[in-house]
Design an enzyme around this catalytic site. Structure first.
Site, mmCIF file in Angstrom:
data_model
loop_
_atom_site.group_PDB
_atom_site.id
_atom_site.type_symbol
_atom_site.label_atom_id
_atom_site.label_comp_id
_atom_site.label_asym_id
_atom_site.label_seq_id
_atom_site.Cartn_x
_atom_site.Cartn_y
_atom_site.Cartn_z
ATOM 1 N N THR A 121 0.829 -1.208 0.000
ATOM 2 C CA THR A 121 0.000 0.000 0.000
ATOM 3 C C THR A 121 0.861 1.255 0.000
ATOM 4 O OG1 THR A 121 -1.571 1.277 1.360
ATOM 5 C CG2 THR A 121 -0.101 -0.208 2.518
ATOM 6 N N ASP A 122 0.302 2.342 -0.497
ATOM 7 C CA ASP A 122 1.001 3.622 -0.433
ATOM 8 C C ASP A 122 1.010 4.196 0.985
ATOM 9 O OD1 ASP A 122 -1.699 4.252 -0.283
ATOM 10 O OD2 ASP A 122 -1.659 5.758 -1.872
ATOM 11 N N GLU A 123 0.228 3.614 1.894
ATOM 12 C CA GLU A 123 0.186 4.132 3.262
ATOM 13 C C GLU A 123 1.494 3.930 4.012
ATOM 14 O OE1 GLU A 123 -3.353 3.781 5.606
ATOM 15 O OE2 GLU A 123 -4.526 3.128 3.883
ATOM 16 N N TYR A 148 -1.805 -0.463 11.058
ATOM 17 C CA TYR A 148 -1.955 -1.087 9.748
ATOM 18 C C TYR A 148 -0.775 -0.761 8.846
ATOM 19 C CZ TYR A 148 -3.249 -1.329 4.830
ATOM 20 O OH TYR A 148 -3.221 -1.543 3.476
ATOM 21 N N LYS A 152 2.367 -3.182 7.349
ATOM 22 C CA LYS A 152 2.609 -3.348 5.914
ATOM 23 C C LYS A 152 4.024 -2.896 5.555
ATOM 24 C CE LYS A 152 0.429 -4.596 2.997
ATOM 25 N NZ LYS A 152 0.334 -5.965 2.425
#
Length: 332
Positions: A121-123, A148, A152
């Protein structure tokens, strides 16, 4: 790559990838999925049983994972706990699935020298200021802000270490926010669509100024397949479709598509740790591998998604009441 193992293949973006593979290739797909609340068997029901097999199991269970990896030409790892609000309430499942699960898969592909693609993810990059002209690139430092995104980020770093330390044949993709069919109604876009279809005013965190970069799940699927086929081992590719909009603009677009006034919404208390802005620069993927999105007009993609939820009310209504009850407990 005649035989693929897709973890999390009964989830939203995982099942979209499985459907893409079945439609565009002759490969056989084994789906490994724990079937948590976010998974959905129905998303795979119409696929041919001689092409798609579902194994119910945990990616953190080595005894389950090892024989499946041994039988596969490639592993595509989608399985993850992914809801930010849930990670704030209880981070432990996120550590177990996102970190320990990834470690278990990496050890299996290491043993069997199996090609591996890691979906992220870009998060992991944190967020950008609202007025910052920059976008995330493959060189952006990691700066996760939630349980989260931190788990990741940890899983991404494990992949990079296994490539360098053990010559695992792996690639990584970090994608912007997905939308499209079969997405659980707890997520932002389907929650807003289903609220409007139920005659409920959409609710927007804060002032709605937080920006996300949206991509249709079918475009994400085509990008992952392209990377799996053509990507350079050890490389990371950012996946995005230039779909940058703030949350209020998304809600207003959905209201307009469904024939409501664009001011027919409510603002609610902002979420803790709510990242300001994500924005993806997918130049490397587009120039190096020649990928391009099909839904390059976000409004057309949103209209397509609205049509799908309008036609599948029986499916999402089964999940809607429980989801809204959880949000109501938090005042959202």
């Amino acid at each position: 790559m005649d035989r693929l193992l897709v973890t999390g293949g009964a989830g939203f973006i995982g099942s979209a990838f499985v459907r893409y593979v079945v439609e565009h290739t002759d490969a056989h797909v084994t789906v490994l999925d724990k079937l948590t609340y976010a998974a959905n068997r129905e998303a795979l029901d119409e696929l041919p049983s001689d092409r798609v097999e579902l194994v119910v199991g945990d990616i953190a269970d080595a005894a389950t994972v090892d024989p499946l990896v041994a039988a596969a030409d490639a592993v595509v790892h989608y399985a993850a706990e992914s809801h930010n609000d849930n990670s704030l309430a209880d981070p432990s499942p996120f550590v177990q699935t996102n970190v320990v699960g990834t470690f278990t898969l990496l050890e299996a592909v290491r043993r069997h020298d199996t090609r591996y693609h890691h979906v992220s993810t870009d998060e992991v990059y944190g967020d950008l200021e609202l007025d910052d002209p920059q976008r995330f690139t493959e060189a952006t430092p990691y700066n996760p802000s939630s349980p989260y995104s931190s788990t990741k980020a940890g899983s991404d770093l494990l992949v990079r270490a296994w490539v360098r330390s053990f010559d695992v044949r792996a690639t990584i993709s970090n994608c912007s926010n997905n939308y499209g069919p079969w997405q659980h109604v707890e997520k932002f876009i389907p929650r807003q669509i289903t609220n409007i279809l139920n005659g409920v005013r959409p609710r927007v965190y804060g002032t709605g100024a937080n920006v996300r970069d949206w991509i249709h799940c079918d475009d994400h699927s085509s990008a992952v397949w392209t990377i799996l086929q053509e990507g350079r081992i050890g490389e990371t590719y950012l996946v995005g479709a230039d779909g940058e909009r703030n949350n209020l603009q998304i809600v207003q677009s959905l209201l307009s598509i469904l024939g409501y006034a664009t001011d027919d919404y409510d603002l609610v208390t902002d979420r803790a740790g709510h990242d300001l802005r994500y924005a993806i620069d997918s130049t490397k993927l587009r120039t190096e591998l020649g990928w391009a999105p099909r839904f390059d007009d976000l409004d057309k993609g949103l209209a397509d998604t609205v049509d799908w939820y309008s036609a599948h009310t029986e499916w999402w209504r089964r999940h809607k009441a429980a989801t809204e009850a959880k949000y109501a407990e938090k005042g959202h």
